[in-house]
Design a protein around this motif. Structure first.
Motif, mmCIF file in Angstrom:
data_model
loop_
_atom_site.group_PDB
_atom_site.id
_atom_site.type_symbol
_atom_site.label_atom_id
_atom_site.label_comp_id
_atom_site.label_asym_id
_atom_site.label_seq_id
_atom_site.Cartn_x
_atom_site.Cartn_y
_atom_site.Cartn_z
ATOM 1 N N PRO A 42 0.795 -1.228 0.000
ATOM 2 C CA PRO A 42 0.000 0.000 0.000
ATOM 3 C C PRO A 42 0.824 1.273 0.000
ATOM 4 N N HIS A 43 2.099 1.204 0.425
ATOM 5 C CA HIS A 43 2.897 2.418 0.603
ATOM 6 C C HIS A 43 3.981 2.610 -0.461
ATOM 7 N N LYS A 44 4.010 1.739 -1.479
ATOM 8 C CA LYS A 44 5.066 1.848 -2.487
ATOM 9 C C LYS A 44 4.476 1.800 -3.889
ATOM 10 N N GLU A 45 5.317 2.228 -4.832
ATOM 11 C CA GLU A 45 4.899 2.118 -6.229
ATOM 12 C C GLU A 45 4.927 0.653 -6.650
ATOM 13 N N LYS A 46 4.382 0.376 -7.807
ATOM 14 C CA LYS A 46 4.337 -0.997 -8.325
ATOM 15 C C LYS A 46 5.751 -1.592 -8.388
ATOM 16 N N ALA A 47 5.858 -2.851 -8.041
ATOM 17 C CA ALA A 47 7.153 -3.525 -8.051
ATOM 18 C C ALA A 47 7.663 -3.720 -9.471
ATOM 19 N N GLY A 48 9.001 -3.803 -9.607
ATOM 20 C CA GLY A 48 9.611 -4.025 -10.915
ATOM 21 C C GLY A 48 9.522 -5.475 -11.351
ATOM 22 N N ALA A 49 9.583 -6.394 -10.380
ATOM 23 C CA ALA A 49 9.459 -7.829 -10.658
ATOM 24 C C ALA A 49 8.060 -8.280 -10.258
ATOM 25 N N THR A 50 7.568 -9.317 -10.883
ATOM 26 C CA THR A 50 6.241 -9.837 -10.538
ATOM 27 C C THR A 50 6.276 -10.475 -9.149
ATOM 28 N N GLY A 51 5.089 -10.716 -8.587
ATOM 29 C CA GLY A 51 5.018 -11.390 -7.294
ATOM 30 C C GLY A 51 5.676 -12.757 -7.329
ATOM 31 N N GLU A 52 5.450 -13.490 -8.413
ATOM 32 C CA GLU A 52 6.042 -14.829 -8.537
ATOM 33 C C GLU A 52 7.570 -14.751 -8.614
ATOM 34 N N GLN A 53 8.084 -13.754 -9.340
ATOM 35 C CA GLN A 53 9.546 -13.592 -9.436
ATOM 36 C C GLN A 53 10.146 -13.213 -8.081
ATOM 37 N N ARG A 54 9.475 -12.339 -7.345
ATOM 38 C CA ARG A 54 9.986 -11.936 -6.030
ATOM 39 C C ARG A 54 9.918 -13.094 -5.042
ATOM 40 N N LEU A 55 8.863 -13.904 -5.154
ATOM 41 C CA LEU A 55 8.736 -15.104 -4.330
ATOM 42 C C LEU A 55 9.873 -16.077 -4.631
ATOM 43 N N MET A 56 10.204 -16.223 -5.910
ATOM 44 C CA MET A 56 11.277 -17.126 -6.308
ATOM 45 C C MET A 56 12.632 -16.619 -5.805
ATOM 46 N N MET A 57 12.859 -15.295 -5.853
ATOM 47 C CA MET A 57 14.121 -14.747 -5.328
ATOM 48 C C MET A 57 14.268 -15.044 -3.840
ATOM 49 N N VAL A 58 13.168 -14.890 -3.084
ATOM 50 C CA VAL A 58 13.199 -15.190 -1.653
ATOM 51 C C VAL A 58 13.498 -16.670 -1.434
ATOM 52 N N THR A 59 12.798 -17.521 -2.163
ATOM 53 C CA THR A 59 12.985 -18.971 -2.026
ATOM 54 C C THR A 59 14.433 -19.362 -2.298
ATOM 55 N N GLU A 60 15.002 -18.804 -3.355
ATOM 56 C CA GLU A 60 16.407 -19.090 -3.693
ATOM 57 C C GLU A 60 17.350 -18.639 -2.572
ATOM 58 N N ALA A 61 17.078 -17.472 -2.008
ATOM 59 C CA ALA A 61 17.990 -16.889 -1.013
ATOM 60 C C ALA A 61 18.019 -17.664 0.297
ATOM 61 N N ILE A 62 16.873 -18.232 0.701
ATOM 62 C CA ILE A 62 16.789 -18.795 2.058
ATOM 63 C C ILE A 62 16.778 -20.319 2.093
#
Length: 196
Positions: A42-62
């Motif tokens: 709610p407090h930021k502009e639209k993300a550059g990566a899709t939700g699925e891409q951001r989810l995948m980055m998190v999954t890869e990192a942890i």
């Protein structure tokens, strides 16, 4: 069971996010930390990566951390992500869990503006982690929030997702600002117009 929720856009997830989560986990003996990418914050502009891409980055990192998990509840639900809606759903699903919401110092100061913050503050405890340039002064918060915010020490890393995206757009390296697996995923996916 004590579960920390690390919410955020994670566009991209960087080493500061991981340090904050680990510092909160260690400081308050959390059993696990669940990383929860927002769909549309709610407090930021639209993300550059899709939700699925951001989810995948998190999954890869942890993936190698025994106490870190990925939570896809907000990406699956879609729409604007309000923490109160998510916590209500999580408490229904996990009634025996004590939830702690991990946030940066900049968000601690912004808490009074969160949607239904008085209700939310009765449902969980916040853990604020320090960031450079954002001193944590709980006395500036309303009294109902002062008793619901804990502070965690973490190494001060002056890094942000927006800075990483700007560097990538200008053709500068972002290596080591993000975990290596996130860097490799960004390259493979062609995100942020980054050059290897």
């Amino acid at each position: 069971m004590k579960i920390g929720i690390m919410g955020g856009t994670f566009d991209p997830l960087h080493i500061g996010h991981l340090l904050a989560a680990e510092s909160a986990r260690d400081s308050y003996q959390l059993d696990e930390v669940w990383f929860m990418p927002s769909h549309i914050p709610p407090h930021k502009e639209k993300a550059g990566a899709t939700g699925e891409q951001r989810l995948m980055m998190v999954t890869e990192a942890i993936k190698d951390h025994p106490s870190f998990r990925t939570l896809d509840i907000e990406v699956r639900r879609g729409g604007v992500s309000y923490t109160i809606d998510t916590i209500e759903e999580l408490q229904e699903t996990y009634p025996s869990v004590d939830f702690y919401f991990i946030i940066g110092a900049d968000m601690v100061n912004y808490l009074p503006k969160w949607d239904r913050i008085e209700d939310l503050s009765e449902m969980l405890t916040f853990i604020g982690v320090g960031r450079p340039g954002s001193p944590l002064d709980l006395l500036t918060l309303p009294s109902y929030l002062q008793r619901r915010v804990l502070l965690a020490d973490m190494p001060l890393v002056d890094i942000s997702s927006s800075e990483i995206r700007e560097k990538a757009e200008m053709g500068h390296s972002i290596r080591y600002m993000v975990p290596e697996r996130v860097y490799e995923y960004i390259i493979r996916s062609g995100l942020y117009e980054i050059q290897p």
